[in-house]
Design a protein around this motif. Structure first.
Motif, mmCIF file in Angstrom:
data_model
loop_
_atom_site.group_PDB
_atom_site.id
_atom_site.type_symbol
_atom_site.label_atom_id
_atom_site.label_comp_id
_atom_site.label_asym_id
_atom_site.label_seq_id
_atom_site.Cartn_x
_atom_site.Cartn_y
_atom_site.Cartn_z
ATOM 1 N N MET A 1 0.669 -2.990 -4.177
ATOM 2 C CA MET A 1 1.074 -4.323 -3.819
ATOM 3 C C MET A 1 0.037 -4.803 -2.714
ATOM 4 S SD MET A 1 4.583 -5.572 -2.424
ATOM 5 C CE MET A 1 5.603 -5.871 -3.891
ATOM 6 N N ASP A 2 -0.416 -6.162 -2.821
ATOM 7 C CA ASP A 2 -1.368 -6.536 -1.846
ATOM 8 C C ASP A 2 -0.681 -6.649 -0.436
ATOM 9 O OD1 ASP A 2 -3.166 -8.323 -0.886
ATOM 10 O OD2 ASP A 2 -2.433 -10.222 -1.326
ATOM 11 N N PRO A 3 -1.407 -6.001 0.548
ATOM 12 C CA PRO A 3 -1.139 -6.046 1.930
ATOM 13 C C PRO A 3 -0.373 -7.564 2.502
ATOM 14 C CG PRO A 3 -2.988 -4.882 1.361
ATOM 15 C CD PRO A 3 -2.748 -5.677 0.358
ATOM 16 N N TYR A 4 -1.469 -8.678 1.921
ATOM 17 C CA TYR A 4 -1.017 -9.948 2.511
ATOM 18 C C TYR A 4 0.144 -10.264 2.094
ATOM 19 C CZ TYR A 4 -6.080 -9.803 4.293
ATOM 20 O OH TYR A 4 -6.986 -9.282 5.224
ATOM 21 N N ALA A 5 0.592 -9.929 0.952
ATOM 22 C CA ALA A 5 1.888 -10.173 0.207
ATOM 23 C C ALA A 5 3.121 -9.609 0.770
ATOM 24 C CB ALA A 5 1.898 -10.115 -1.261
ATOM 25 N N VAL A 6 2.653 -8.496 1.534
ATOM 26 C CA VAL A 6 4.097 -7.781 2.230
ATOM 27 C C VAL A 6 4.127 -8.023 3.686
ATOM 28 C CG1 VAL A 6 4.543 -5.382 3.117
ATOM 29 C CG2 VAL A 6 3.411 -5.725 0.927
ATOM 30 N N ILE A 7 3.004 -8.080 4.437
ATOM 31 C CA ILE A 7 3.125 -8.400 5.880
ATOM 32 C C ILE A 7 2.664 -10.067 5.800
ATOM 33 C CG2 ILE A 7 2.022 -8.340 8.118
ATOM 34 C CD1 ILE A 7 1.662 -5.324 7.332
ATOM 35 N N ILE A 8 3.820 -10.883 6.479
ATOM 36 C CA ILE A 8 3.801 -12.166 6.199
ATOM 37 C C ILE A 8 3.191 -12.807 7.638
ATOM 38 C CG2 ILE A 8 5.187 -14.488 5.811
ATOM 39 C CD1 ILE A 8 7.056 -12.589 4.420
ATOM 40 N N GLU B 1 4.012 -1.062 19.979
ATOM 41 C CA GLU B 1 4.625 -1.435 19.001
ATOM 42 C C GLU B 1 4.367 -2.838 18.847
ATOM 43 O OE1 GLU B 1 8.864 0.152 18.068
ATOM 44 O OE2 GLU B 1 9.018 -1.893 18.872
ATOM 45 N N LEU B 2 4.159 -3.430 17.645
ATOM 46 C CA LEU B 2 4.063 -4.535 17.077
ATOM 47 C C LEU B 2 5.106 -5.136 16.147
ATOM 48 C CD1 LEU B 2 0.063 -4.336 16.295
ATOM 49 C CD2 LEU B 2 1.097 -5.826 17.659
ATOM 50 N N THR B 3 5.557 -6.457 16.166
ATOM 51 C CA THR B 3 6.515 -6.614 15.239
ATOM 52 C C THR B 3 6.074 -8.085 14.276
ATOM 53 O OG1 THR B 3 8.057 -6.594 17.313
ATOM 54 C CG2 THR B 3 8.761 -7.646 15.414
ATOM 55 N N PHE B 4 6.362 -7.659 13.020
ATOM 56 C CA PHE B 4 6.171 -8.644 11.990
ATOM 57 C C PHE B 4 6.948 -8.995 11.047
ATOM 58 C CE2 PHE B 4 1.879 -6.593 13.091
ATOM 59 C CZ PHE B 4 0.978 -7.466 12.992
ATOM 60 N N VAL B 5 7.062 -10.279 10.647
ATOM 61 C CA VAL B 5 7.989 -10.590 9.500
ATOM 62 C C VAL B 5 7.349 -10.046 8.343
ATOM 63 C CG1 VAL B 5 8.945 -12.693 8.303
ATOM 64 C CG2 VAL B 5 8.582 -12.755 10.855
ATOM 65 N N VAL B 6 8.300 -9.484 7.466
ATOM 66 C CA VAL B 6 7.770 -8.875 6.206
ATOM 67 C C VAL B 6 8.349 -9.322 5.006
ATOM 68 C CG1 VAL B 6 6.786 -6.820 7.309
ATOM 69 C CG2 VAL B 6 9.132 -6.846 6.566
ATOM 70 N N ARG B 7 7.861 -8.997 4.009
ATOM 71 C CA ARG B 7 8.543 -9.323 2.781
ATOM 72 C C ARG B 7 10.008 -8.590 2.709
ATOM 73 N NH1 ARG B 7 5.343 -10.179 -2.625
ATOM 74 N NH2 ARG B 7 6.846 -11.007 -3.674
ATOM 75 N N ARG B 8 11.240 -9.404 2.075
ATOM 76 C CA ARG B 8 12.305 -8.864 2.386
ATOM 77 C C ARG B 8 12.643 -7.451 1.221
ATOM 78 N NH1 ARG B 8 17.753 -11.904 3.623
ATOM 79 N NH2 ARG B 8 19.092 -10.065 3.514
ATOM 80 N N THR B 9 11.593 -7.595 0.165
ATOM 81 C CA THR B 9 11.857 -6.450 -0.844
ATOM 82 C C THR B 9 11.128 -5.194 -0.350
ATOM 83 O OG1 THR B 9 10.004 -7.394 -2.064
ATOM 84 C CG2 THR B 9 12.527 -8.103 -2.748
ATOM 85 N N ALA B 10 10.311 -5.301 0.613
ATOM 86 C CA ALA B 10 9.450 -4.271 0.983
ATOM 87 C C ALA B 10 10.107 -3.289 1.408
ATOM 88 C CB ALA B 10 8.430 -4.920 1.703
ATOM 89 N N ASN B 11 9.793 -2.003 1.374
ATOM 90 C CA ASN B 11 10.335 -0.734 2.252
ATOM 91 C C ASN B 11 9.414 -0.300 3.150
ATOM 92 O OD1 ASN B 11 8.618 0.770 0.620
ATOM 93 N ND2 ASN B 11 9.988 1.504 -0.831
ATOM 94 N N LYS B 12 10.062 0.575 3.859
ATOM 95 C CA LYS B 12 9.147 1.320 5.035
ATOM 96 C C LYS B 12 7.689 1.737 4.458
ATOM 97 C CE LYS B 12 13.245 2.083 7.830
ATOM 98 N NZ LYS B 12 13.921 3.042 8.672
ATOM 99 N N THR B 13 7.795 2.360 3.780
ATOM 100 C CA THR B 13 6.463 3.027 3.103
ATOM 101 C C THR B 13 5.477 2.003 2.874
ATOM 102 O OG1 THR B 13 7.427 3.463 0.820
ATOM 103 C CG2 THR B 13 7.452 5.362 2.743
#
Length: 85
Positions: A1-8, A25-37
């Motif tokens: 999966m494209d990293p730019y599509a995962v980390i918004i 630690e950094l905080t990001f809004v990510v794609r809702r369907t993405a898991n931790k790995t």
């Protein structure tokens, strides 16, 4: 999966700014369907750093990822590169 599509985008609050200095630690809004790995590998690909762990939380319809970096990397340096400071 494209990293730019995962980390918004970065999630910037007072709490997240404090965790940059105190917890590395950094905080990001990510794609809702993405898991931790998927989030971990996308972040490592984008910023060429080693991630120690990823915690996620769904808050107000957005999925937040709390990304703790390994001790040899600095969250403050990455924040400066992104233009947070």
């Amino acid at each position: 999966m494209d990293p730019y599509a995962v980390i918004i985008k970065p999630h910037l609050t007072e709490k997240s700014m404090n965790s940059i200095d105190q917890k590395n630690e950094l905080t990001f809004v990510v794609r809702r369907t993405a898991n931790k790995t998927v989030i971990k590998s996308a972040f490592e690909d984008l910023y060429a750093v080693k991630v120690e762990r990823v915690n996620t939380q769904i808050l107000k319809g957005q999925k937040l990822a709390y990304i703790k970096l390994a001790a040899e990397h600095s969250a403050e340096d990455i924040a400066v590169k992104m233009g947070v400071f």
